[in-house]
Scaffold this motif. Structure first.
Motif, PDB file in Angstrom:
ATOM      1  N   THR A 384       0.811  -1.227   0.000  1.00  0.00           N
ATOM      2  CA  THR A 384       0.000   0.000   0.000  1.00  0.00           C
ATOM      3  C   THR A 384       0.840   1.272   0.000  1.00  0.00           C
ATOM      4  O   THR A 384       0.280   2.365  -0.018  1.00  0.00           O
ATOM      5  CB  THR A 384      -0.953   0.026   1.212  1.00  0.00           C
ATOM      6  OG1 THR A 384      -0.175  -0.065   2.424  1.00  0.00           O
ATOM      7  CG2 THR A 384      -1.931  -1.124   1.161  1.00  0.00           C
ATOM      8  N   ALA A 385       2.174   1.151   0.035  1.00  0.00           N
ATOM      9  CA  ALA A 385       3.013   2.349  -0.011  1.00  0.00           C
ATOM     10  C   ALA A 385       2.764   3.089  -1.322  1.00  0.00           C
ATOM     11  O   ALA A 385       2.727   2.500  -2.401  1.00  0.00           O
ATOM     12  CB  ALA A 385       4.482   1.955   0.098  1.00  0.00           C
ATOM     13  N   GLY A 386       2.570   4.380  -1.218  1.00  0.00           N
ATOM     14  CA  GLY A 386       2.326   5.169  -2.423  1.00  0.00           C
ATOM     15  C   GLY A 386       0.869   5.252  -2.820  1.00  0.00           C
ATOM     16  O   GLY A 386       0.533   5.945  -3.791  1.00  0.00           O
ATOM     17  N   ILE A 387      -0.017   4.570  -2.105  1.00  0.00           N
ATOM     18  CA  ILE A 387      -1.458   4.662  -2.409  1.00  0.00           C
ATOM     19  C   ILE A 387      -1.984   6.013  -1.912  1.00  0.00           C
ATOM     20  O   ILE A 387      -1.817   6.366  -0.750  1.00  0.00           O
ATOM     21  CB  ILE A 387      -2.240   3.512  -1.727  1.00  0.00           C
ATOM     22  CG1 ILE A 387      -1.805   2.159  -2.288  1.00  0.00           C
ATOM     23  CG2 ILE A 387      -3.738   3.716  -1.879  1.00  0.00           C
ATOM     24  CD1 ILE A 387      -2.207   1.888  -3.709  1.00  0.00           C
ATOM     25  N   GLU A 388      -2.608   6.764  -2.817  1.00  0.00           N
ATOM     26  CA  GLU A 388      -3.126   8.080  -2.447  1.00  0.00           C
ATOM     27  C   GLU A 388      -4.351   7.949  -1.546  1.00  0.00           C
ATOM     28  O   GLU A 388      -5.017   6.919  -1.526  1.00  0.00           O
ATOM     29  CB  GLU A 388      -3.512   8.856  -3.715  1.00  0.00           C
ATOM     30  CG  GLU A 388      -2.395   9.012  -4.727  1.00  0.00           C
ATOM     31  CD  GLU A 388      -2.234   7.801  -5.638  1.00  0.00           C
ATOM     32  OE1 GLU A 388      -1.325   7.814  -6.487  1.00  0.00           O
ATOM     33  OE2 GLU A 388      -3.014   6.828  -5.477  1.00  0.00           O
ATOM     34  N   ALA A 389      -4.649   9.036  -0.818  1.00  0.00           N
ATOM     35  CA  ALA A 389      -5.780   9.025   0.119  1.00  0.00           C
ATOM     36  C   ALA A 389      -7.092   8.695  -0.580  1.00  0.00           C
ATOM     37  O   ALA A 389      -7.931   7.956  -0.043  1.00  0.00           O
ATOM     38  CB  ALA A 389      -5.884  10.370   0.833  1.00  0.00           C
ATOM     39  N   GLU A 390      -7.262   9.212  -1.808  1.00  0.00           N
ATOM     40  CA  GLU A 390      -8.533   8.963  -2.510  1.00  0.00           C
ATOM     41  C   GLU A 390      -8.679   7.507  -2.951  1.00  0.00           C
ATOM     42  O   GLU A 390      -9.781   7.045  -3.240  1.00  0.00           O
ATOM     43  CB  GLU A 390      -8.672   9.886  -3.724  1.00  0.00           C
ATOM     44  CG  GLU A 390      -7.609   9.715  -4.788  1.00  0.00           C
ATOM     45  CD  GLU A 390      -6.411  10.633  -4.585  1.00  0.00           C
ATOM     46  OE1 GLU A 390      -5.704  10.895  -5.573  1.00  0.00           O
ATOM     47  OE2 GLU A 390      -6.197  11.095  -3.437  1.00  0.00           O
ATOM     48  N   ASN A 391      -7.560   6.776  -3.013  1.00  0.00           N
ATOM     49  CA  ASN A 391      -7.606   5.355  -3.387  1.00  0.00           C
ATOM     50  C   ASN A 391      -7.473   4.419  -2.192  1.00  0.00           C
ATOM     51  O   ASN A 391      -7.431   3.196  -2.363  1.00  0.00           O
ATOM     52  CB  ASN A 391      -6.492   5.046  -4.403  1.00  0.00           C
ATOM     53  CG  ASN A 391      -6.759   5.652  -5.758  1.00  0.00           C
ATOM     54  OD1 ASN A 391      -7.893   5.671  -6.221  1.00  0.00           O
ATOM     55  ND2 ASN A 391      -5.719   6.172  -6.398  1.00  0.00           N
ATOM     56  N   ALA A 392      -7.411   4.982  -0.984  1.00  0.00           N
ATOM     57  CA  ALA A 392      -7.214   4.164   0.213  1.00  0.00           C
ATOM     58  C   ALA A 392      -8.364   3.170   0.415  1.00  0.00           C
ATOM     59  O   ALA A 392      -8.150   2.019   0.781  1.00  0.00           O
ATOM     60  CB  ALA A 392      -7.067   5.050   1.449  1.00  0.00           C
ATOM     61  N   GLY A 393      -9.598   3.642   0.162  1.00  0.00           N
ATOM     62  CA  GLY A 393     -10.752   2.755   0.339  1.00  0.00           C
ATOM     63  C   GLY A 393     -10.716   1.585  -0.623  1.00  0.00           C
ATOM     64  O   GLY A 393     -10.989   0.438  -0.240  1.00  0.00           O
ATOM     65  N   SER A 394     -10.368   1.846  -1.886  1.00  0.00           N
ATOM     66  CA  SER A 394     -10.271   0.772  -2.881  1.00  0.00           C
ATOM     67  C   SER A 394      -9.161  -0.203  -2.517  1.00  0.00           C
ATOM     68  O   SER A 394      -9.325  -1.421  -2.615  1.00  0.00           O
ATOM     69  CB  SER A 394     -10.005   1.357  -4.280  1.00  0.00           C
ATOM     70  OG  SER A 394     -11.111   2.099  -4.736  1.00  0.00           O
ATOM     71  N   ALA A 395      -8.005   0.347  -2.099  1.00  0.00           N
ATOM     72  CA  ALA A 395      -6.872  -0.506  -1.730  1.00  0.00           C
ATOM     73  C   ALA A 395      -7.222  -1.393  -0.544  1.00  0.00           C
ATOM     74  O   ALA A 395      -6.937  -2.595  -0.532  1.00  0.00           O
ATOM     75  CB  ALA A 395      -5.653   0.356  -1.404  1.00  0.00           C
ATOM     76  N   SER A 396      -7.859  -0.801   0.462  1.00  0.00           N
ATOM     77  CA  SER A 396      -8.254  -1.568   1.642  1.00  0.00           C
ATOM     78  C   SER A 396      -9.246  -2.662   1.284  1.00  0.00           C
ATOM     79  O   SER A 396      -9.118  -3.807   1.729  1.00  0.00           O
ATOM     80  CB  SER A 396      -8.869  -0.624   2.685  1.00  0.00           C
ATOM     81  OG  SER A 396      -9.393  -1.345   3.770  1.00  0.00           O
ATOM     82  N   ALA A 397     -10.242  -2.318   0.460  1.00  0.00           N
ATOM     83  CA  ALA A 397     -11.268  -3.287   0.074  1.00  0.00           C
ATOM     84  C   ALA A 397     -10.660  -4.447  -0.699  1.00  0.00           C
ATOM     85  O   ALA A 397     -10.917  -5.622  -0.394  1.00  0.00           O
ATOM     86  CB  ALA A 397     -12.345  -2.605  -0.766  1.00  0.00           C
ATOM     87  N   LEU A 398      -9.830  -4.142  -1.687  1.00  0.00           N
ATOM     88  CA  LEU A 398      -9.236  -5.195  -2.514  1.00  0.00           C
ATOM     89  C   LEU A 398      -8.290  -6.066  -1.703  1.00  0.00           C
ATOM     90  O   LEU A 398      -8.302  -7.295  -1.823  1.00  0.00           O
ATOM     91  CB  LEU A 398      -8.493  -4.566  -3.694  1.00  0.00           C
ATOM     92  CG  LEU A 398      -9.378  -3.937  -4.775  1.00  0.00           C
ATOM     93  CD1 LEU A 398      -8.551  -3.073  -5.716  1.00  0.00           C
ATOM     94  CD2 LEU A 398     -10.125  -5.025  -5.549  1.00  0.00           C
ATOM     95  N   PHE A 399      -7.473  -5.450  -0.872  1.00  0.00           N
ATOM     96  CA  PHE A 399      -6.479  -6.195  -0.100  1.00  0.00           C
ATOM     97  C   PHE A 399      -7.158  -7.160   0.871  1.00  0.00           C
ATOM     98  O   PHE A 399      -6.785  -8.343   0.967  1.00  0.00           O
ATOM     99  CB  PHE A 399      -5.586  -5.215   0.663  1.00  0.00           C
ATOM    100  CG  PHE A 399      -4.290  -5.804   1.130  1.00  0.00           C
ATOM    101  CD1 PHE A 399      -3.256  -6.066   0.240  1.00  0.00           C
ATOM    102  CD2 PHE A 399      -4.088  -6.101   2.470  1.00  0.00           C
ATOM    103  CE1 PHE A 399      -2.052  -6.608   0.660  1.00  0.00           C
ATOM    104  CE2 PHE A 399      -2.893  -6.643   2.909  1.00  0.00           C
ATOM    105  CZ  PHE A 399      -1.873  -6.896   1.997  1.00  0.00           C
ATOM    106  N   ASN A 400      -8.173  -6.679   1.578  1.00  0.00           N
ATOM    107  CA  ASN A 400      -8.843  -7.524   2.576  1.00  0.00           C
ATOM    108  C   ASN A 400      -9.809  -8.518   1.940  1.00  0.00           C
ATOM    109  O   ASN A 400      -9.928  -9.653   2.405  1.00  0.00           O
ATOM    110  CB  ASN A 400      -9.575  -6.639   3.591  1.00  0.00           C
ATOM    111  CG  ASN A 400      -8.618  -5.923   4.524  1.00  0.00           C
ATOM    112  OD1 ASN A 400      -8.031  -6.533   5.409  1.00  0.00           O
ATOM    113  ND2 ASN A 400      -8.433  -4.632   4.320  1.00  0.00           N
TER     114      ASN A 400
END
Length: 516
Positions: A384-400
């Protein structure tokens, strides 16, 4: 110097990770008590599986929705509402009178509890500065890897000593603490209900249908003989069509539910793949071990829980040290060592025998615990390093979501492998145990004499009992060999995860943040 983090921010992160811990714990804590719950509400063995399936379906559906819904209703209101409802429906599950009631209540419990997992992850990567994120991710690792491991221990103890209802009541005290922490720490924000008009409703609908159908196929497939069942075939087609449409929609609409384009980033892509395979082995081993100990060794829920405790307890010692390791070592090295230990712990179990029980499982379980503790926080940080704040929700959802999906696919594969390999080994052993072999005739005579000396008067009946006993011995040995094969598959999955981890690049932000 790393930027200071306020006590209020840490309170929010700790409260959210406590919620994630409870949500994940509720998968395994209930599975450990499933037989008792089925008996308590008068459910059959086959249908009782829906007590777990309904929770898992609801959880995996809500995880991708949580980032968007948190923007609509505000993080504070969304988290607090779902945390409160999670406690309400946890208590309601303990009061269920029959199977339909339990299935509905578990589904709602899963839908509200599932929110707590990605939201904790999102708060960590949005509220904490990069230098402090390894600490937050180490805390989240306790929910992601420690909770599944310790769930059977807690569930077995509560069931054997207090009754199955307490696997639901156990949420109330820590849940109340969680709500208090979130209430005082999260800032109130206005709701953005206008986002509902701009919602990616086509994406939401196809995702919910596709994931629900896929999860049902994975949970019920082995029991229904997979594609020998028209029901499974229909659901598979629905899942394939719906998820294909979902991918097409997300890659073309202006405001997608999930920004799937972040999967084209190297570290996030390989991080998600490694996390998916971590889920395969994490949830797969928690499935296999209790089945083995119950079916082969005759352990009860509490005894199984004590064996599995050693897959969890060492993590409590090591996980707090992982952020320091990430400061001093390349996080990719920590991840690699973790996957080697986790994979190796599975390979230690591939030569199981009739006497392979708690003592023999001790060191494999401890090594597995150490491997799990080393993997999760650095893998999450690098991915998740480098993931922007606006993409944090998408990154969290996909990762989990992918970790949970890996667990579902892993368990389905292991169930099928266990069935097929037991049949294979049974056939091989049966061909070797023939009346042409002196050892077989000797053993048959010994068993015949045993049964005649223990109350069987007629010799023909005694011989029949001897044949049945030999058949049971063959079946038991076939199952032991099949369980060994399942651990081999789990070990291989971690080798592939290691290969994915080797493709990660060291992100500059972690390096810089950790070095101060």
């Amino acid at each position: 110097m790393a930027p200071a983090v306020s006590a209020k921010t840490w309170l929010a992160v700790i409260g959210a990770t406590l919620g994630a811990f409870m949500a994940v714990l509720n998968i395994q804590i209930v599975n450990a008590s499933l037989a008792n719950i089925q008996g308590g509400i008068g459910a059959g063995i086959d249908d009782g599986g829906w007590i777990s399936t309904s929770y898992l379906i609801a959880e995996i559906v809500v995880i991708p929705l949580s980032g968007w819904l948190a923007r609509v209703f505000s993080v504070r209101l969304y988290l607090l509402t779902n945390a409160f409802l999670f406690l309400v429906f946890s208590a309601a599950c303990a009061l269920a009178q029959n199977l339909p009631q339990m299935i509905v209540l578990r589904a709602v419990q899963g839908f509200t509890g599932g929110v707590l997992i990605p939201m904790a992850f999102t708060l960590i990567i949005t509220l904490l500065p990069k230098a402090r994120q390894p600490i937050g991710l180490a805390m989240f690792a306790i929910s992601a890897t420690f909770a599944p491991a310790i769930g059977p221990t807690i569930g077995g103890y509560l069931t054997e000593n207090l009754g199955w209802e307490y696997v639901f009541y156990v949420n109330i005290v820590p849940g109340s603490i969680m709500i208090t922490m979130l209430y005082v720490s999260l800032e109130a924000e206005p709701m953005k209900l206008t986002l509902l008009r701009e919602g990616d409703w086509a994406g939401i609908a196809t995702m919910m249908i596709g994931l629900a159908a896929l999860q049902t196929v994975l949970e019920e497939g082995n029991k229904d003989d997979w594609f020998g069942s028209p029901f499974i075939v229909r659901l598979t087609v629905i899942a394939a069509v719906a998820l294909t449409l979902f991918l097409a929609i997300e890659l073309t609409v202006k405001k997608p539910l999930l920004n799937l384009r972040i999967l084209f980033r190297r570290n996030f892509c390989f991080g998600v793949l490694a996390n998916f395979l971590l889920g395969v082995s994490l949830y797969g081993s928690v499935y296999v071990l209790p089945v083995y100990l119950s079916r082969i060794q005759g352990y009860n829920s509490e005894q199984i829980g004590m064996v599995l405790a050693w897959t969890g307890l060492p993590q409590l010692v090591l996980i707090p040290l992982v952020p320091r390791l990430m400061q001093r070592l390349d996080p990719r090295l920590v991840i690699g060592v973790g996957f080697v230990l986790f994979g190796g712990s599975n390979f230690l179990n591939i030569y199981m025998t009739n006497d392979y029980a708690a003592d023999q499982l001790f060191w494999p379980n401890v090594i597995r615990a150490l491997g799990q503790a080393l993997v999760f926080a650095p893998l999450s940080a690098v991915a998740t390093a480098g993931i922007e704040a606006e993409n944090a929700g998408s990154a969290s959802a996909l990762f989990n979501m992918m970790r949970n999906l890996g667990g579902a696919i892993g368990i389905a594969a292991l169930q099928t492998l266990l069935t097929k390999r037991e049949q294979y080994h049974s056939n091989v052993l049966s061909q070797q145990v023939t009346m042409f072999e002196q050892a077989t005739r000797t053993r048959l005579d010994q068993l015949t004499q045993y049964f005649m000396s223990h109350g069987v008067i007629d010799r023909v009946d005694a011989i029949h009992h001897a044949y049945v006993a030999i058949g049971k011995i063959i079946q038991k040995q076939a199952f032991i060999l099949a369980f060994s094969d399942t651990f081999y598959l789990l070990g291989v999955s971690q080798i592939v995860a290691l290969l994915a981890a080797l493709m990660l690049t060291r992100p500059e932000r972690i390096e810089a943040g950790g070095g101060h």
